[in-house]
Design a protein around this motif. Structure first.
Motif, PDB file in Angstrom:
ATOM      1  N   THR A 192     -20.473  52.971 104.376  1.00 28.16           N
ATOM      2  CA  THR A 192     -20.328  51.524 104.246  1.00 28.16           C
ATOM      3  C   THR A 192     -21.235  50.768 105.197  1.00 28.16           C
ATOM      4  O   THR A 192     -21.716  49.675 104.890  1.00 28.16           O
ATOM      5  CB  THR A 192     -18.856  51.112 104.500  1.00 28.16           C
ATOM      6  N   ASN A 193     -21.498  51.355 106.361  1.00 29.79           N
ATOM      7  CA  ASN A 193     -22.316  50.682 107.363  1.00 29.79           C
ATOM      8  C   ASN A 193     -23.779  51.102 107.343  1.00 29.79           C
ATOM      9  O   ASN A 193     -24.552  50.718 108.219  1.00 29.79           O
ATOM     10  CB  ASN A 193     -21.718  50.919 108.744  1.00 29.79           C
ATOM     11  N   SER A 194     -24.160  51.875 106.338  1.00 31.21           N
ATOM     12  CA  SER A 194     -25.549  52.324 106.232  1.00 31.21           C
ATOM     13  C   SER A 194     -26.358  51.373 105.357  1.00 31.21           C
ATOM     14  O   SER A 194     -25.812  50.511 104.666  1.00 31.21           O
ATOM     15  CB  SER A 194     -25.596  53.736 105.629  1.00 31.21           C
ATOM     16  N   ALA A 195     -27.667  51.557 105.383  1.00 27.72           N
ATOM     17  CA  ALA A 195     -28.546  50.734 104.549  1.00 27.72           C
ATOM     18  C   ALA A 195     -28.364  51.049 103.072  1.00 27.72           C
ATOM     19  O   ALA A 195     -28.782  50.272 102.209  1.00 27.72           O
ATOM     20  CB  ALA A 195     -30.006  50.969 104.959  1.00 27.72           C
ATOM     21  N   GLN A 196     -27.732  52.192 102.769  1.00 25.40           N
ATOM     22  CA  GLN A 196     -27.533  52.615 101.375  1.00 25.40           C
ATOM     23  C   GLN A 196     -26.110  52.334 100.878  1.00 25.40           C
ATOM     24  O   GLN A 196     -25.650  52.947  99.922  1.00 25.40           O
ATOM     25  CB  GLN A 196     -27.828  54.122 101.233  1.00 25.40           C
ATOM     26  N   SER A 197     -25.427  51.385 101.500  1.00 21.13           N
ATOM     27  CA  SER A 197     -24.024  51.136 101.154  1.00 21.13           C
ATOM     28  C   SER A 197     -23.834  50.645  99.725  1.00 21.13           C
ATOM     29  O   SER A 197     -22.742  50.780  99.165  1.00 21.13           O
ATOM     30  CB  SER A 197     -23.414  50.123 102.126  1.00 21.13           C
ATOM     31  N   ALA A 198     -24.885  50.087  99.119  1.00 18.55           N
ATOM     32  CA  ALA A 198     -24.770  49.601  97.739  1.00 18.55           C
ATOM     33  C   ALA A 198     -24.777  50.755  96.733  1.00 18.55           C
ATOM     34  O   ALA A 198     -24.350  50.591  95.588  1.00 18.55           O
ATOM     35  CB  ALA A 198     -25.912  48.631  97.425  1.00 18.55           C
ATOM     36  N   ASP A 199     -25.252  51.927  97.160  1.00 18.05           N
ATOM     37  CA  ASP A 199     -25.250  53.104  96.282  1.00 18.05           C
ATOM     38  C   ASP A 199     -23.883  53.779  96.330  1.00 18.05           C
ATOM     39  O   ASP A 199     -23.077  53.517  97.222  1.00 18.05           O
ATOM     40  CB  ASP A 199     -26.351  54.066  96.714  1.00 18.05           C
ATOM     41  N   PRO A 200     -23.616  54.700  95.390  1.00 19.37           N
ATOM     42  CA  PRO A 200     -22.272  55.276  95.287  1.00 19.37           C
ATOM     43  C   PRO A 200     -21.880  56.156  96.476  1.00 19.37           C
ATOM     44  O   PRO A 200     -22.722  56.789  97.112  1.00 19.37           O
ATOM     45  CB  PRO A 200     -22.355  56.124  94.009  1.00 19.37           C
ATOM     46  N   PHE A 201     -20.585  56.154  96.758  1.00 27.19           N
ATOM     47  CA  PHE A 201     -19.968  57.134  97.650  1.00 27.19           C
ATOM     48  C   PHE A 201     -19.215  58.099  96.740  1.00 27.19           C
ATOM     49  O   PHE A 201     -18.252  57.713  96.073  1.00 27.19           O
ATOM     50  CB  PHE A 201     -19.002  56.463  98.623  1.00 27.19           C
ATOM     51  N   VAL A 202     -19.668  59.344  96.673  1.00 29.99           N
ATOM     52  CA  VAL A 202     -19.095  60.323  95.749  1.00 29.99           C
ATOM     53  C   VAL A 202     -18.342  61.379  96.547  1.00 29.99           C
ATOM     54  O   VAL A 202     -18.944  62.145  97.308  1.00 29.99           O
ATOM     55  CB  VAL A 202     -20.197  60.981  94.898  1.00 29.99           C
ATOM     56  N   ALA A 203     -17.023  61.393  96.393  1.00 27.11           N
ATOM     57  CA  ALA A 203     -16.180  62.349  97.122  1.00 27.11           C
ATOM     58  C   ALA A 203     -15.833  63.528  96.221  1.00 27.11           C
ATOM     59  O   ALA A 203     -15.452  63.353  95.056  1.00 27.11           O
ATOM     60  CB  ALA A 203     -14.911  61.661  97.606  1.00 27.11           C
ATOM     61  N   ILE A 204     -15.972  64.728  96.753  1.00 33.32           N
ATOM     62  CA  ILE A 204     -15.701  65.955  95.990  1.00 33.32           C
ATOM     63  C   ILE A 204     -14.783  66.836  96.817  1.00 33.32           C
ATOM     64  O   ILE A 204     -15.116  67.207  97.949  1.00 33.32           O
ATOM     65  CB  ILE A 204     -17.000  66.723  95.684  1.00 33.32           C
ATOM     66  N   ASN A 205     -13.615  67.171  96.282  1.00 35.83           N
ATOM     67  CA  ASN A 205     -12.696  68.080  96.963  1.00 35.83           C
ATOM     68  C   ASN A 205     -12.998  69.503  96.517  1.00 35.83           C
ATOM     69  O   ASN A 205     -12.834  69.843  95.347  1.00 35.83           O
ATOM     70  CB  ASN A 205     -11.252  67.710  96.640  1.00 35.83           C
ATOM     71  N   CYS A 206     -13.457  70.319  97.436  1.00 34.04           N
ATOM     72  CA  CYS A 206     -13.904  71.673  97.095  1.00 34.04           C
ATOM     73  C   CYS A 206     -12.758  72.635  96.826  1.00 34.04           C
ATOM     74  O   CYS A 206     -12.998  73.810  96.526  1.00 34.04           O
ATOM     75  CB  CYS A 206     -14.785  72.218  98.215  1.00 34.04           C
ATOM     76  N   THR A 207     -11.511  72.182  96.934  1.00 37.08           N
ATOM     77  CA  THR A 207     -10.363  73.068  96.715  1.00 37.08           C
ATOM     78  C   THR A 207      -9.674  72.823  95.374  1.00 37.08           C
ATOM     79  O   THR A 207      -8.832  73.604  94.970  1.00 37.08           O
ATOM     80  CB  THR A 207      -9.318  72.884  97.826  1.00 37.08           C
ATOM     81  N   VAL A 208     -10.022  71.729  94.701  1.00 37.59           N
ATOM     82  CA  VAL A 208      -9.262  71.318  93.521  1.00 37.59           C
ATOM     83  C   VAL A 208      -9.631  72.113  92.280  1.00 37.59           C
ATOM     84  O   VAL A 208      -8.765  72.552  91.524  1.00 37.59           O
ATOM     85  CB  VAL A 208      -9.456  69.806  93.259  1.00 37.59           C
ATOM     86  N   LEU A 209     -10.934  72.332  92.054  1.00 36.40           N
ATOM     87  CA  LEU A 209     -11.396  72.944  90.808  1.00 36.40           C
ATOM     88  C   LEU A 209     -11.777  74.403  91.002  1.00 36.40           C
ATOM     89  O   LEU A 209     -12.259  74.790  92.068  1.00 36.40           O
ATOM     90  CB  LEU A 209     -12.608  72.179  90.266  1.00 36.40           C
ATOM     91  N   PRO A 210     -11.597  75.246  89.956  1.00 37.63           N
ATOM     92  CA  PRO A 210     -12.105  76.616  90.017  1.00 37.63           C
ATOM     93  C   PRO A 210     -13.635  76.605  90.098  1.00 37.63           C
ATOM     94  O   PRO A 210     -14.278  75.613  89.742  1.00 37.63           O
ATOM     95  CB  PRO A 210     -11.612  77.241  88.706  1.00 37.63           C
ATOM     96  N   GLU A 211     -14.221  77.719  90.538  1.00 37.85           N
ATOM     97  CA  GLU A 211     -15.658  77.756  90.837  1.00 37.85           C
ATOM     98  C   GLU A 211     -16.531  77.307  89.672  1.00 37.85           C
ATOM     99  O   GLU A 211     -17.459  76.512  89.851  1.00 37.85           O
ATOM    100  CB  GLU A 211     -16.059  79.165  91.268  1.00 37.85           C
TER     101      GLU A 211
END
Length: 468
Positions: A192-211
């Protein structure tokens, strides 16, 4: 001891602060000049050419942050130490973005002032970092993803967030902390405080999905790449554009995906599953884990080369039990939040309830505190949340006693409070155990039914609530 007699500018509208700084720094051989507001500070900067500046934030005419920005806009590289009596995440991040050398909160420690002054003077040949963005904060993001706390540990965290947010997206970040400490909140604050704050923040939980599914989520796939792939799908890495990719619980990635992720970070490119078109990656990688990742590397569970690629900057989040001073402000923040969400009007925590909140160890960290406050707001009908509500929920959650809260230095007052807590807890447990049967509960308690009912009346307990 300073031998060269460098000038240090002290900027504050409090004459007592000015005097104290002058006395401390003069003993180390510095020549002190003073200014009482931002405008005067700018004049002194031009006239006296100080080697370092200590400057308060809250001042008339021009505040400290405005003055700091004007100094940096003039390409002056003098180290500026910002001081404040009301440190917040926003002011700390903004100060570091604007190029502050250091950020100190009052009350100030004499030893710390001397140490920072010496460090600032020694760094004169090294330019202070310039902010890359205007630092504007998205109000909605602040409300939804706010980090609360003003303890020393949190002030250091805010400064680090501010410094990281001025770096390019090639700087990867590794966040380490127990579950519930707010790892995603920190990642969002960097974004949020970076120069790229207008671009997406994409969160990925590495435990939720099978490989297999996680690989497709990360890299995307072309039509026909596998059974069921009826059309092209863009992966998370591609969707992030020049924003931020947050990989939560990175320690759970399989060896195969660890190898592929390493290549992406090194080469800044990848191919969709089933395709051969090169897709470039422009986003920043922020990974998080609640594991001891160094031990995972030693045991061969996590690639050493990937670990070193990810931890260009490492943030170690403290558990809540190590910053209990922040608990009242965090609890009050959640109180306001759930008053709004639940349409309640609970005003505050009772004094003994606040004391109890600060004696609990919070194995679930901030997330557990939030859940506790949400339930307390839901169950409270009056203006204040009583200690008995907090005590009951802590006991129910943990299945064990918390540390006893000593709410007063007066022995009689503390004993009376603890006795009341015990009586109510004992009463509730017996009624729960016997499903609201007062006669059975009284018999098991070795009490007469009349005395047991007196206890129920004292604590306004209705046996009907425990039946069924």
């Amino acid at each position: 001891m300073n031998k060269r007699g460098e000038k240090i500018l002290i900027v504050d509208d409090d004459k007592n602060i000015l005097y104290a700084f002058k006395q401390v720094l003069k003993k180390d051989g510095y020549r002190c000049i003073v200014a009482r507001d931002g405008e005067e500070a700018l004049e002194k900067m031009s006239k006296d050419k100080p080697a370092a500046v200590f400057m308060d934030i809250t001042m008339p005419k021009l505040n400290g942050l405005e003055t700091l920005k004007m100094i940096k806009d003039r390409n002056q590289t003098v180290p500026i130490i910002i001081i404040t009596g009301h440190g917040t995440m926003q002011t700390a991040i903004r100060a570091m973005q604007l190029g502050a050398f250091e950020y100190l909160t009052k009350p100030l420690d004499v030893k710390k002032i001397r140490e920072v002054a010496q460090r600032a003077i020694s760094s004169i040949s090294v330019p202070a970092p310039q902010g890359e963005s205007d630092g504007s904060l998205n109000d909605e993001d602040i409300a939804r993803h706010r980090i609360v706390g003003s303890s020393k540990r949190m002030q250091e965290l805010y400064k680090l967030i501010g410094s990281i947010s001025t770096t390019t997206n090639h700087t990867s970040v590794l966040i380490i902390g127990e579950s519930g400490t707010g790892k995603e909140l920190v990642a969002r604050a960097i974004h949020t405080n970076s120069a790229q704050s207008a671009d997406p923040f994409v969160a990925i939980n590495c435990t939720v999905l099978p490989e297999a599914l996680l690989e497709s989520e990360l890299f995307g796939h072309e039509r026909g790449a596998f059974t069921g792939a009826n059309e092209r799908k863009l992966g998370k890495f591609e969707m992030a554009a020049a924003g931020t990719i947050f990989l939560d619980e990175i320690g759970n990635l399989s060896p195969h995906l660890q190898q592929k992720l390493l290549r992406v970070i090194q080469e800044r490119e990848f191919e969709r599953l089933g395709g051969n078109t090169i897709v470039h990656v422009y986003a920043r990688f922020i990974a998080a884990t609640n594991r001891n990742i160094e031990n995972e590397v030693k045991q061969g569970n996590f690639r050493e080369d990937l670990y070193y690629r990810l931890n260009v900057v490492t943030i170690q989040l403290p558990p809540l039990r190590e910053r209990l001073d922040d608990v009242p402000s965090i609890a009050q923040y959640f109180l306001a939040k759930y008053n709004t969400l639940l349409q309640k009007s609970v005003r505050a925590f009772a004094e003994d309830a606040r004391a109890l909140l600060q004696t609990y160890s919070y194995p679930g960290n901030v997330r557990e505190l939030e859940n506790l406050v949400e339930r307390a707001v839901m169950l409270t009908n009056g203006d204040l949340i009583p200690a008995t509500t907090i005590q009951e929920m802590i006991h129910t959650t943990t299945g064990k006693e918390s540390m006893l809260p000593i709410i007063s230095p007066a022995f009689s007052k503390s004993r009376k409070h603890l006795l009341a807590m015990f009586e109510r807890q004992f009463l509730l447990e017996q009624l729960k155990k016997h499903r609201g049967n007062v006669t059975a509960a009284a018999k098991a308690s070795k009490m007469t039914r009349q005395n047991f009912q007196r206890l129920m009346t004292k604590y306004r307990t209705n046996a009907k609530l425990f039946r069924g």
